[in-house]
Design a protein around this motif. Structure first.
Motif, mmCIF file in Angstrom:
data_model
loop_
_atom_site.group_PDB
_atom_site.id
_atom_site.type_symbol
_atom_site.label_atom_id
_atom_site.label_comp_id
_atom_site.label_asym_id
_atom_site.label_seq_id
_atom_site.Cartn_x
_atom_site.Cartn_y
_atom_site.Cartn_z
ATOM 1 N N ALA A 1 0.677 -1.264 0.156
ATOM 2 C CA ALA A 1 0.016 0.051 -0.008
ATOM 3 C C ALA A 1 0.877 1.306 0.167
ATOM 4 O O ALA A 1 0.745 2.319 -0.677
ATOM 5 N N ILE A 2 1.905 1.303 0.864
ATOM 6 C CA ILE A 2 2.762 2.449 0.708
ATOM 7 C C ILE A 2 3.619 2.572 -0.515
ATOM 8 O O ILE A 2 3.612 3.744 -1.076
ATOM 9 N N GLU A 3 4.028 1.545 -1.164
ATOM 10 C CA GLU A 3 4.521 1.492 -2.464
ATOM 11 C C GLU A 3 3.529 2.127 -3.728
ATOM 12 O O GLU A 3 3.903 2.892 -4.408
ATOM 13 N N LYS A 4 2.312 1.680 -3.265
ATOM 14 C CA LYS A 4 1.391 2.084 -4.273
ATOM 15 C C LYS A 4 0.825 3.735 -4.147
ATOM 16 O O LYS A 4 0.769 4.292 -5.213
ATOM 17 N N VAL A 5 1.062 4.185 -2.881
ATOM 18 C CA VAL A 5 0.722 5.376 -2.812
ATOM 19 C C VAL A 5 1.967 6.468 -3.186
ATOM 20 O O VAL A 5 1.697 7.284 -4.025
ATOM 21 N N ARG A 6 3.220 5.732 -3.030
ATOM 22 C CA ARG A 6 4.465 6.645 -3.613
ATOM 23 C C ARG A 6 4.637 6.623 -5.144
ATOM 24 O O ARG A 6 4.733 7.530 -5.731
ATOM 25 N N LEU A 7 4.060 5.634 -5.702
ATOM 26 C CA LEU A 7 3.860 5.402 -7.338
ATOM 27 C C LEU A 7 2.790 6.362 -7.796
ATOM 28 O O LEU A 7 3.225 7.039 -8.863
ATOM 29 N N ALA A 8 1.828 6.472 -7.066
ATOM 30 C CA ALA A 8 0.873 7.625 -7.401
ATOM 31 C C ALA A 8 1.254 8.944 -7.492
ATOM 32 O O ALA A 8 1.276 9.748 -7.959
ATOM 33 N N GLU A 9 2.109 9.166 -6.207
ATOM 34 C CA GLU A 9 2.637 10.730 -6.125
ATOM 35 C C GLU A 9 3.722 10.946 -7.066
ATOM 36 O O GLU A 9 3.768 12.038 -7.682
ATOM 37 N N ASP A 10 4.428 9.766 -7.231
ATOM 38 C CA ASP A 10 5.595 10.187 -8.424
ATOM 39 C C ASP A 10 4.802 10.477 -9.677
ATOM 40 O O ASP A 10 5.347 11.236 -10.529
ATOM 41 N N GLY A 11 4.020 9.752 -9.972
ATOM 42 C CA GLY A 11 3.082 10.007 -11.282
ATOM 43 C C GLY A 11 2.417 11.238 -11.496
ATOM 44 O O GLY A 11 2.775 11.828 -12.336
ATOM 45 N N TRP A 12 1.892 11.632 -10.530
ATOM 46 C CA TRP A 12 1.198 13.002 -10.296
ATOM 47 C C TRP A 12 2.385 14.367 -10.310
ATOM 48 O O TRP A 12 2.154 15.049 -11.058
ATOM 49 N N ASN A 13 3.309 14.116 -9.703
ATOM 50 C CA ASN A 13 4.311 14.948 -9.613
ATOM 51 C C ASN A 13 5.182 15.091 -11.147
ATOM 52 O O ASN A 13 5.815 16.133 -11.438
ATOM 53 N N GLY A 14 4.973 13.997 -11.925
ATOM 54 C CA GLY A 14 5.402 14.106 -13.233
ATOM 55 C C GLY A 14 4.805 15.014 -14.303
ATOM 56 O O GLY A 14 5.181 15.323 -15.306
ATOM 57 N N ARG A 15 3.351 15.364 -14.033
ATOM 58 C CA ARG A 15 2.386 16.059 -14.441
ATOM 59 C C ARG A 15 2.321 15.581 -15.931
ATOM 60 O O ARG A 15 2.167 16.584 -16.943
ATOM 61 N N ASP A 16 2.290 14.353 -16.297
ATOM 62 C CA ASP A 16 1.936 13.790 -17.761
ATOM 63 C C ASP A 16 0.621 13.302 -17.666
ATOM 64 O O ASP A 16 0.656 12.092 -17.416
ATOM 65 N N PRO A 17 -0.475 14.015 -18.032
ATOM 66 C CA PRO A 17 -1.896 13.426 -18.109
ATOM 67 C C PRO A 17 -1.914 12.276 -18.770
ATOM 68 O O PRO A 17 -2.837 11.280 -18.366
ATOM 69 N N ALA A 18 -1.451 12.077 -19.988
ATOM 70 C CA ALA A 18 -1.614 10.787 -20.644
ATOM 71 C C ALA A 18 -1.082 9.611 -19.880
ATOM 72 O O ALA A 18 -1.597 8.546 -19.601
ATOM 73 N N LYS A 19 -0.011 9.874 -19.376
ATOM 74 C CA LYS A 19 0.836 8.494 -18.633
ATOM 75 C C LYS A 19 0.009 8.535 -17.161
ATOM 76 O O LYS A 19 -0.105 7.282 -17.100
ATOM 77 N N VAL A 20 -0.422 9.409 -16.597
ATOM 78 C CA VAL A 20 -0.993 9.167 -15.203
ATOM 79 C C VAL A 20 -2.300 8.546 -15.485
ATOM 80 O O VAL A 20 -2.770 7.792 -14.649
ATOM 81 N N ALA A 21 -3.208 8.924 -16.225
ATOM 82 C CA ALA A 21 -4.420 8.283 -16.787
ATOM 83 C C ALA A 21 -4.421 6.724 -16.891
ATOM 84 O O ALA A 21 -5.419 6.213 -16.704
ATOM 85 N N LEU A 22 -3.061 6.359 -17.354
ATOM 86 C CA LEU A 22 -2.952 4.933 -17.595
ATOM 87 C C LEU A 22 -3.007 4.095 -16.306
ATOM 88 O O LEU A 22 -3.157 2.941 -16.267
ATOM 89 N N ALA A 23 -2.989 4.724 -15.302
ATOM 90 C CA ALA A 23 -3.131 4.171 -13.912
ATOM 91 C C ALA A 23 -4.539 3.628 -13.496
ATOM 92 O O ALA A 23 -4.714 3.006 -12.280
ATOM 93 N N TYR A 24 -5.642 4.288 -14.161
ATOM 94 C CA TYR A 24 -6.851 4.117 -14.076
ATOM 95 C C TYR A 24 -7.522 3.128 -14.860
ATOM 96 O O TYR A 24 -7.086 2.950 -16.191
ATOM 97 N N THR A 25 -8.695 2.533 -14.554
ATOM 98 C CA THR A 25 -9.517 1.683 -15.259
ATOM 99 C C THR A 25 -10.069 2.301 -16.504
ATOM 100 O O THR A 25 -10.363 3.602 -16.447
ATOM 101 N N SER A 26 -10.505 1.879 -17.654
ATOM 102 C CA SER A 26 -11.153 2.615 -18.846
ATOM 103 C C SER A 26 -12.146 3.273 -18.418
ATOM 104 O O SER A 26 -12.866 4.255 -18.864
ATOM 105 N N ASP A 27 -13.160 2.726 -17.253
ATOM 106 C CA ASP A 27 -14.410 3.065 -17.015
ATOM 107 C C ASP A 27 -14.185 3.705 -15.402
ATOM 108 O O ASP A 27 -15.096 3.747 -14.673
#
Length: 154
Positions: A14-40
């Motif tokens: 869970a801690i790892e998942k949180v850090r990966l989410a933080e890292d993604g959002w700090n990268g500020r790449d909407p297309a890349k961040v959106a891939l962490a979410y289901t299509s729906d």
């Protein structure tokens, strides 16, 4: 496609998942961040409702146009088999040069493949002076040795 770590979460994953989410959002790449979410994926973010991955990408594109010099710290609050609760703070500047620290809580629910299917966010913005800023690392991923929320007394 899977997005490890996968549910059933342990404290460590869970801690790892949180850090990966933080890292993604700090990268500020909407297309890349959106891939962490289901299509729906379904989100509630303040007054905005997102109903799929493309909506998430569009939302993030607008967010990072408005929120300049965005720096985010997330911290695990609680977890179960496929759910994680986080608290976070981020600092940003608007187009007029005004600084803010935004505080929030999120509840996440994950599909078996590790993609986030539900995200519920509650966020409050606090105007701050530039000299009150606490997040000073270079734009992008927060360094591993940089203090977290608890370390900063937030």
């Amino acid at each position: 496609m899977t997005r490890p770590p996968l549910p059933r979460f342990t404290r460590e994953t869970a801690i790892e998942k949180v850090r990966l989410a933080e890292d993604g959002w700090n990268g500020r790449d909407p297309a890349k961040v959106a891939l962490a979410y289901t299509s729906d994926t379904k989100w509630r973010n303040r007054v905005h409702f997102v109903n799929n991955r493309q909506d998430a990408q569009d939302f993030l594109t607008g967010k990072w146009i408005r929120e300049n010099e965005y720096r985010l710290i997330k911290e695990l609050w609680a977890f179960t088999e496929n759910r994680i609760a986080v608290r976070y703070a981020y600092e940003w500047r608007d187009d007029s040069g005004n600084w803010f620290r935004s505080y929030g809580n999120e509840n996440w629910e994950f599909a078996e493949d590790g993609l986030m299917q539900n995200r519920r966010a509650s966020i409050n913005d606090l105007p701050i002076q530039e000299e009150e800023r606490l997040f000073h690392w270079p734009l992008g991923r927060r360094p591993d040795d940089d203090p977290g929320l608890s370390d900063l007394g937030l």
